[in-house]
Scaffold this active site. Structure first.
Site, PDB file in Angstrom:
ATOM      1  N   GLY A  42       0.884   6.558   8.336  1.00  0.00           N
ATOM      2  CA  GLY A  42       1.266   7.919   7.972  1.00  0.00           C
ATOM      3  C   GLY A  42       1.328   8.229   6.493  1.00  0.00           C
ATOM      4  CE  LYS A  43      -2.063   4.538   2.647  1.00  0.00           C
ATOM      5  NZ  LYS A  43      -2.421   4.007   3.986  1.00  0.00           N
ATOM      6  CE  LYS A  65      -6.998   7.743   1.987  1.00  0.00           C
ATOM      7  NZ  LYS A  65      -5.816   7.081   2.532  1.00  0.00           N
ATOM      8  CG  ASP A  83      -6.595   9.954   5.791  1.00  0.00           C
ATOM      9  OD1 ASP A  83      -6.161  10.439   6.855  1.00  0.00           O
ATOM     10  OD2 ASP A  83      -6.625   8.736   5.550  1.00  0.00           O
ATOM     11  CB  VAL A 146      -7.416   3.072   0.757  1.00  0.00           C
ATOM     12  CG1 VAL A 146      -7.800   1.952  -0.174  1.00  0.00           C
ATOM     13  CG2 VAL A 146      -8.148   2.950   2.085  1.00  0.00           C
ATOM     14  N   PRO A 237      10.610  11.699  11.628  1.00  0.00           N
ATOM     15  CG  PRO A 237      11.400  13.488  12.925  1.00  0.00           C
ATOM     16  CD  PRO A 237      11.244  13.030  11.498  1.00  0.00           C
TER      17      PRO A 237
END
Length: 265
Positions: A42-43, A65, A83, A146, A237
């Protein structure tokens, strides 16, 4: 990817490293390097959420990214990395896909392998220059790595080296699942061993059925917040729609404000 950016990042010429991030003569820029305890934790969702949160504080944010492997062809025939598209959609500076994702590969695998499959090479100076060019359009830059913290890019350069070259404080995304405490503490140790500042960390729920979440978070806070002074920026969450706004709602504004103040100190 545009020809000019591709050529700068994949150049095989002996380009001078002077005046680039983390290197002599480079003026630097303000921001954070976002890394994670592993891949697929989840970066990017967290980086997009941080982009949203900092924008709500009035900052002009450039999410980048740094490298992206794995593209699909959209209805218009354009190859897109999910991403990069997610980060590009989160920002409000009007940055292009190429500016947000300066180096992209088709195959979803380790970047050095993806580059080999395409007959390309990753150029350190070119990538740093591309990141710097995008950062110049913002007053706060979030550079997402990455995979985990140590992913090979060339035979003698990896993502930990990239973080050192950029010289940015590090934010660790901890994927909450079995083994996360060990993975987090090993990554923290690796970050600190490179002489980098751990600015904070974000807990992101990967396994919605993980037992003892509160106990895991307590163990992490004791060993990171209390022992090292690197505050938890929030616990995200498992969300049905992890949009930037939804993720940002679970980030702690006081912690983010303190992190921004620390950048100016």
């Amino acid at each position: 990817m545009s020809t000019s950016i591709m050529n700068s990042v994949l150049s095989t010429s002996a380009t001078s490293a002077a005046g680039l991030p983390g290197l002599p003569g480079f003026p630097g820029f303000s921001g954070f390097f976002i890394t994670g305890t592993d891949t697929e934790i989840g970066k990017t969702s967290v980086t997009a959420g941080l982009t949203q949160a900092f924008q709500q504080m009035g900052r002009r944010v450039a999410p980048i990214k740094s490298l992206a492997a794995g593209q699909v062809q959209n209805a218009d025939g354009v190859w897109v990395n999910d991403d990069v598209a997610q980060l590009q959609a989160a920002q409000t500076l009007g940055l292009s896909m190429d500016e947000v994702g300066p180096l992209q590969f088709r195959e979803p695998c380790a970047p050095h392998i993806a580059a080999q499959l395409e007959g390309r090479s990753i150029d350190r100076v070119g990538l740093l220059a591309a990141i710097r060019a995008t950062a110049a359009k913002a007053d706060l830059t979030l550079v997402e790595g990455v995979g985990g913290f140590r992913v090979p890019l060339t035979p003698d350069w990896d993502t930990a080296d990239l973080a050192v070259d950029l010289g940015l404080p590090v934010v660790l995304v901890v994927g909450l699942r079995l083994g996360c405490i060990n993975h987090a503490l090993l990554t923290v140790e690796a970050v600190r061993s490179r002489g980098l500042t751990l600015a904070g960390w974000v807990a992101n729920t990967v396994d919605p059925h993980q037992p003892h979440v509160a106990d895991n978070l307590s163990a992490l806070r004791a060993r990171i917040d209390d022992a090292l002074g690197a505050t938890c920026w929030g616990h995200v969450p498992r969300l049905p729609d992890p949009s930037p706004a939804a993720v940002a709602a679970h980030l702690q504004q006081p912690a983010l404000l303190n992190a921004l103040k620390a950048l100016k100190a």
